[in-house]
Design a protein around this motif. Structure first.
Motif, PDB file in Angstrom:
ATOM      1  N   GLN A   1     -11.782  17.471  12.960  1.00 50.76           N
ATOM      2  CA  GLN A   1     -10.922  17.996  14.007  1.00 50.76           C
ATOM      3  C   GLN A   1     -10.539  16.923  15.026  1.00 50.76           C
ATOM      4  O   GLN A   1      -9.437  16.960  15.555  1.00 50.76           O
ATOM      5  CB  GLN A   1     -11.670  19.154  14.695  1.00 50.76           C
ATOM      6  CG  GLN A   1     -10.842  19.970  15.641  1.00 50.76           C
ATOM      7  CD  GLN A   1     -11.623  21.164  16.158  1.00 50.76           C
ATOM      8  OE1 GLN A   1     -12.324  21.852  15.405  1.00 50.76           O
ATOM      9  NE2 GLN A   1     -11.523  21.423  17.448  1.00 50.76           N
TER      10      GLN A   1
ATOM     11  N   HIS B   1     -16.630  22.472  11.732  1.00 50.58           N
ATOM     12  CA  HIS B   1     -15.640  21.653  12.433  1.00 50.58           C
ATOM     13  C   HIS B   1     -16.331  20.447  13.039  1.00 50.58           C
ATOM     14  O   HIS B   1     -17.264  20.587  13.818  1.00 50.58           O
ATOM     15  CB  HIS B   1     -14.931  22.485  13.502  1.00 50.58           C
ATOM     16  CG  HIS B   1     -13.997  23.490  12.894  1.00 50.58           C
ATOM     17  ND1 HIS B   1     -12.642  23.457  13.107  1.00 50.58           N
ATOM     18  CD2 HIS B   1     -14.223  24.514  12.038  1.00 50.58           C
ATOM     19  CE1 HIS B   1     -12.076  24.434  12.409  1.00 50.58           C
ATOM     20  NE2 HIS B   1     -13.026  25.093  11.751  1.00 50.58           N
TER      21      HIS B   1
ATOM     22  N   GLU C   1      -8.593  25.265   4.402  1.00 49.89           N
ATOM     23  CA  GLU C   1      -9.570  25.691   5.408  1.00 49.89           C
ATOM     24  C   GLU C   1     -10.245  26.996   5.003  1.00 49.89           C
ATOM     25  O   GLU C   1      -9.597  27.957   4.619  1.00 49.89           O
ATOM     26  CB  GLU C   1      -8.826  25.844   6.734  1.00 49.89           C
ATOM     27  CG  GLU C   1      -9.537  26.682   7.757  1.00 49.89           C
ATOM     28  CD  GLU C   1     -10.117  25.826   8.871  1.00 49.89           C
ATOM     29  OE1 GLU C   1      -9.359  25.104   9.499  1.00 49.89           O
ATOM     30  OE2 GLU C   1     -11.328  25.907   9.093  1.00 49.89           O
ATOM     31  N   LYS C   2     -11.570  27.005   5.101  1.00 45.77           N
ATOM     32  CA  LYS C   2     -12.305  28.228   4.788  1.00 45.77           C
ATOM     33  C   LYS C   2     -13.049  28.712   6.025  1.00 45.77           C
ATOM     34  O   LYS C   2     -13.344  27.945   6.926  1.00 45.77           O
ATOM     35  CB  LYS C   2     -13.292  27.971   3.643  1.00 45.77           C
ATOM     36  CG  LYS C   2     -12.592  27.924   2.270  1.00 45.77           C
ATOM     37  CD  LYS C   2     -13.485  28.376   1.150  1.00 45.77           C
ATOM     38  CE  LYS C   2     -14.595  27.502   0.743  1.00 45.77           C
ATOM     39  NZ  LYS C   2     -14.560  26.122   0.530  1.00 45.77           N
TER      40      LYS C   2
ATOM     41  N   ASP D   1     -16.157  26.762   7.084  1.00 45.92           N
ATOM     42  CA  ASP D   1     -16.080  25.304   7.231  1.00 45.92           C
ATOM     43  C   ASP D   1     -16.690  24.884   8.560  1.00 45.92           C
ATOM     44  O   ASP D   1     -16.539  25.580   9.560  1.00 45.92           O
ATOM     45  CB  ASP D   1     -14.613  24.851   7.213  1.00 45.92           C
ATOM     46  CG  ASP D   1     -14.103  24.679   5.798  1.00 45.92           C
ATOM     47  OD1 ASP D   1     -14.913  24.845   4.864  1.00 45.92           O
ATOM     48  OD2 ASP D   1     -12.908  24.401   5.628  1.00 45.92           O
TER      49      ASP D   1
ATOM     50  N   ARG E   1     -14.422  20.192   8.045  1.00 47.21           N
ATOM     51  CA  ARG E   1     -13.050  20.136   8.554  1.00 47.21           C
ATOM     52  C   ARG E   1     -13.060  19.175   9.728  1.00 47.21           C
ATOM     53  O   ARG E   1     -13.744  19.406  10.709  1.00 47.21           O
ATOM     54  CB  ARG E   1     -12.695  21.560   8.963  1.00 47.21           C
ATOM     55  CG  ARG E   1     -11.400  21.883   9.492  1.00 47.21           C
ATOM     56  CD  ARG E   1     -10.214  22.168   8.651  1.00 47.21           C
ATOM     57  NE  ARG E   1     -10.192  22.145   7.221  1.00 47.21           N
ATOM     58  CZ  ARG E   1      -9.156  21.647   6.540  1.00 47.21           C
ATOM     59  NH1 ARG E   1      -8.161  21.089   7.183  1.00 47.21           N
ATOM     60  NH2 ARG E   1      -9.129  21.709   5.243  1.00 47.21           N
TER      61      ARG E   1
ATOM     62  N   ALA F   1      -8.509  17.453   0.916  1.00 49.01           N
ATOM     63  CA  ALA F   1      -9.138  18.449   1.763  1.00 49.01           C
ATOM     64  C   ALA F   1      -8.798  19.823   1.219  1.00 49.01           C
ATOM     65  O   ALA F   1      -7.647  20.169   1.063  1.00 49.01           O
ATOM     66  CB  ALA F   1      -8.628  18.309   3.183  1.00 49.01           C
TER      67      ALA F   1
ATOM     68  N   HIS G   1      -6.504  16.218   6.896  1.00 48.95           N
ATOM     69  CA  HIS G   1      -7.172  16.741   8.086  1.00 48.95           C
ATOM     70  C   HIS G   1      -6.320  16.439   9.310  1.00 48.95           C
ATOM     71  O   HIS G   1      -6.045  15.283   9.604  1.00 48.95           O
ATOM     72  CB  HIS G   1      -8.556  16.105   8.266  1.00 48.95           C
ATOM     73  CG  HIS G   1      -9.509  16.444   7.160  1.00 48.95           C
ATOM     74  ND1 HIS G   1     -10.301  17.559   7.181  1.00 48.95           N
ATOM     75  CD2 HIS G   1      -9.781  15.814   5.999  1.00 48.95           C
ATOM     76  CE1 HIS G   1     -11.026  17.606   6.076  1.00 48.95           C
ATOM     77  NE2 HIS G   1     -10.726  16.564   5.330  1.00 48.95           N
TER      78      HIS G   1
END
Ligand SMILES: NC(=O)c1ccc[n+]([C@@H]2O[C@H](COP(=O)([O-])OP(=O)(O)OC[C@H]3O[C@@H](n4cnc5c(N)ncnc54)[C@H](O)[C@@H]3O)[C@@H](O)[C@H]2O)c1
Lengths: 474, 161
Positions: free
Chosen positions: A94, A68, A62-63, A66, A92, A59, A117
């Motif tokens: 979640q 979710h 985080e950008k 991204d 991403r 992964a 993640h």
């Protein structure tokens, strides 16, 4: 060994006492063993490094942009989708929800954590929607009879939804889903993944629409043959308590695992498998069907645990701009030979296509079709594999001269060897980002459900059932 | 050892041969052990020729299969150790011959037999297994361990005591 020998051959262990030489030569294998140990150790270290590199930390950090994502239902298909999504950048994960909390839910959660993640896991989707903030999208792969409730709740919670086919096991529910999508202003993609498959898109857009390679299409055929298989089982250690199963609409573990075969839960093979391919009929012919008749039954399996038909044959009629097209679809679950594919025949050619990556050919009908050399040169089609008599088989007198020579086979040159569901998921996520339009939005999924669910009705009715064009509209 | 008046060069080449074969056996065994979930299942199921039923029965019976797997992995390791170190060398070489013979008759490269597991070369009757088997026969015939190997010490030790 006599004395003389011993003297001559000092290399052999002939001297009476164990000496230095005996030791050195006796232990000659030790350094070799050491070398092997070091080499094997290094090799193993490399192997481990590669494996852990693949497993963990794939992964990306985080950008900002991204998406979710949550997963709802991580059984067999949820797992396939999850693995496809892991190959799509910019996602991403979640949260994950599944009622099989100590089995499928745990497995999916662990897998995602291994990939870096940090997901929360839930048994009840309502708890997930309550607690998880900032979700952009949810991917739903629960059994068909749950699709409506899950999809509608997620849309209303402001999420974009990718929901597996069949949209629902009832048309009323499918309609409610489409309406909910409209009202929420969120996207709803239905998982007919062939709609995004580059080989199918090429066949439709280029071969059929642009080149009109088949001429006047008259018939279509589709099949899905599956080998006989025992009912799905489950590890006894991970059995779900009956009270929990009942809460979610299942009568037993057997029913929970084999929901597809039960009325009110799934739709049987015709809905499970046929829906993919009957969807292609409508797509490639450009119209929805006019009528359907069908024959089917549970001919092979135990009727009490296979309420839906294990064998179905359906015949559709389509009224296209060029005239009538008749399509035959067959699914059976007792013999897997020849697998699954769809086939379209016109007076100039035949197209055979399948999701299976190595099936994809067009056959030129020599009596009428123009030469296809141009398309070969343009790279659309492979050089033809000549089907005329080959020198290998000397048919001699056996060949009846009145027999027409079979047409040449051209393979599609476009190859697609990635995960089958990835392009459809990518299309969904790109649509969420506003970059693409959905390839199978709710309205299309609904049309497809209307066409497919009527097969089961036609089996019961034992006569031709007609579609009112209005029926296909939400 | 009456006629075994070999030159150093001849002895050494035999010892090298023995160690190479030993290395091959040992690493085959170690790699399978390290893999953790190695199984002979696929190999056995591919079996052709007259023993096919037997080998496939082994594959399909899970108790038998796990015994076969364990025997094969540890057999490879022990034979490899024996050949490299030159200890109990004849027994190791003999066991190696038996093991390779089993591999050979399980999937022999005979005329008209084709396998779905692709081989890395093209073989007819003779494959690398059978060459290795023949080399082991050579090692059984000529006791290179008496030139270099722990059996040399063992032999003397037993003689002394
Ligand atoms: N597009 C395709 O090619 C394709 C292929 C296979 C399946 N599917 C579809 O995917 C869906 C799932 O099929 P599957 O084969 O994975 O079934 P499955 O039985 O293997 O998995 C279903 C999962 O959903 C969970 N679940 C059931 N009820 C739930 C609920 N109320 N809330 C949360 N989780 C619940 C189960 O615990 C299980 O993990 C079906 O709609 C099926 O038609 C699509």
């Amino acid at each position: 060994m006599d004395e003389k020998d011993k003297k001559e051959s000092s290399e052999s262990p002939s001297n009476k006492k164990i000496d230095r030489r005996d030791f050195l030569q006796g232990l000659a294998g030790v350094p070799v063993l050491g070398a092997l140990a070091v080499a094997a150790w290094k090799q193993e270290a490399y192997r481990r490094a590669i494996r852990s590199q693949r497993a963990a930390g794939s992964a990306a950090p985080e950008k900002e942009d991204d998406l979710h994502v949550a997963l709802l239902g991580v059984g067999a298909q949820g797992d396939v989708l999850l693995n496809s999504m892991l190959k799509i950048p910019g996602l991403r994960f979640q949260a994950v929800c599944d009622i099989w909390s100590n089995y499928n839910l745990k497995r999916a959660g662990n897998l995602l954590r291994k990939y870096g993640h940090e997901v929360n896991t839930y048994e009840d989707y309502r708890a997930m929607l309550d607690r998880e903030k900032g979700l952009d999208a949810v991917v739903i792969a629960t059994p068909d009879f749950w699709h409506a409730e899950h999809t509608i709740a997620c849309l209303q919670a402001g999420l974009n939804v990718y929901c597996e086919k069949e949209m629902s096991n009832t048309l009323e529910d499918a309609r409610r889903m489409a309406l909910a999508a409209g009202e929420s202003g969120k996207l709803l993609q239905i998982g007919h993944q062939r709609r995004s498959n580059p080989r199918y898109i090429f066949s439709h857009d280029v071969l059929l629409k642009e080149l009109k390679l088949l001429g006047r299409m008259v018939t279509a055929y589709g099949q899905w043959n599956r080998s006989a298989a025992p009912d799905l089982g489950w590890p006894k250690r991970y059995e779900i308590p009956l009270a929990t199963l009942r809460k979610y609409g299942y009568e037993s573990m057997h029913q929970f695992c084999n929901w597809r075969w039960y009325k009110n839960l799934g739709g049987g093979p015709i809905v499970d498998l046929g829906s993919h391919q009957i969807d292609i009929f409508s797509w490639f012919l450009g119209v929805n069907p006019k009528s359907v008749m069908a024959s089917g039954g549970t001919d092979y399996y135990d009727k009490s645990t296979h309420e839906w038909y294990d064998t179905v044959m359906a015949i559709y009629e389509y009224e296209t701009a060029e005239g009538t097209v008749r399509a035959h679809y067959k699914t059976q679950t007792t013999n897997g030979s020849l697998g699954y594919f769809e086939q379209f025949m016109g007076d100039e050619g035949t197209l055979v296509i399948s999701e299976s990556a190595n099936v994809g050919s067009v056959y030129r009908e020599k009596t009428k079709a123009p030469m296809w050399d141009r398309w070969v040169r343009k790279g659309y089609l492979s050089e033809p594999k000549l089907m005329e008599m080959t020198s290998e088989v000397d048919m001699g007198d056996a060949l009846d001269v009145r027999e027409t020579i079979s047409p040449d086979e051209h393979k599609l040159t476009l190859q697609f060897y990635d995960a089958y569901h990835k392009p459809h998921l990518e299309n969904f996520f790109n649509a969420v980002r506003g970059r693409e339009k959905l390839n199978c939005p709710a309205e299309l999924g609904y049309e497809s459900a209307v066409a497919v669910l009527k097969v089961n009705k036609a089996v019961e009715a034992k006569r031709t059932l007609f579609f009112d064009p209005q029926e296909f509209l939400v | 050892m009456k006629d075994a008046r070999l030159s150093n060069w001849q002895w050494i080449s035999l010892v090298v041969l023995r160690m190479l074969i030993g290395w091959h056996f040992l690493y085959e065994g170690v790699a399978k052990l390290l893999k953790g979930n190695w199984s002979a299942y696929g190999f056995l199921m591919e079996s052709k020729w007259i023993f096919a039923d037997l080998f496939q029965w082994m594959a399909q019976n899970s108790t038998v299969l796990s015994v076969v797997n364990t025997l094969n992995m540890w057999g490879l390791v022990l034979i490899g150790l024996g050949l490299i170190l030159g200890i109990f060398t004849r027994i190791a070489a003999g066991a190696g011959v038996v093991l390779i013979l089993l591999y050979y008759v399980c999937n022999p490269p005979f005329v008209g037999l084709f396998y779905s597991i692709p081989t890395e070369g093209s073989y007819l009757f003779v494959n690398k297994n059978i060459v290795e088997l023949a080399a082991l026969l050579v090692l059984m015939a000529i006791p290179s361990e008496q030139f270099a190997g722990m059996d040399r010490i063992l032999y003397k030790f037993l003689k002394e005591s």
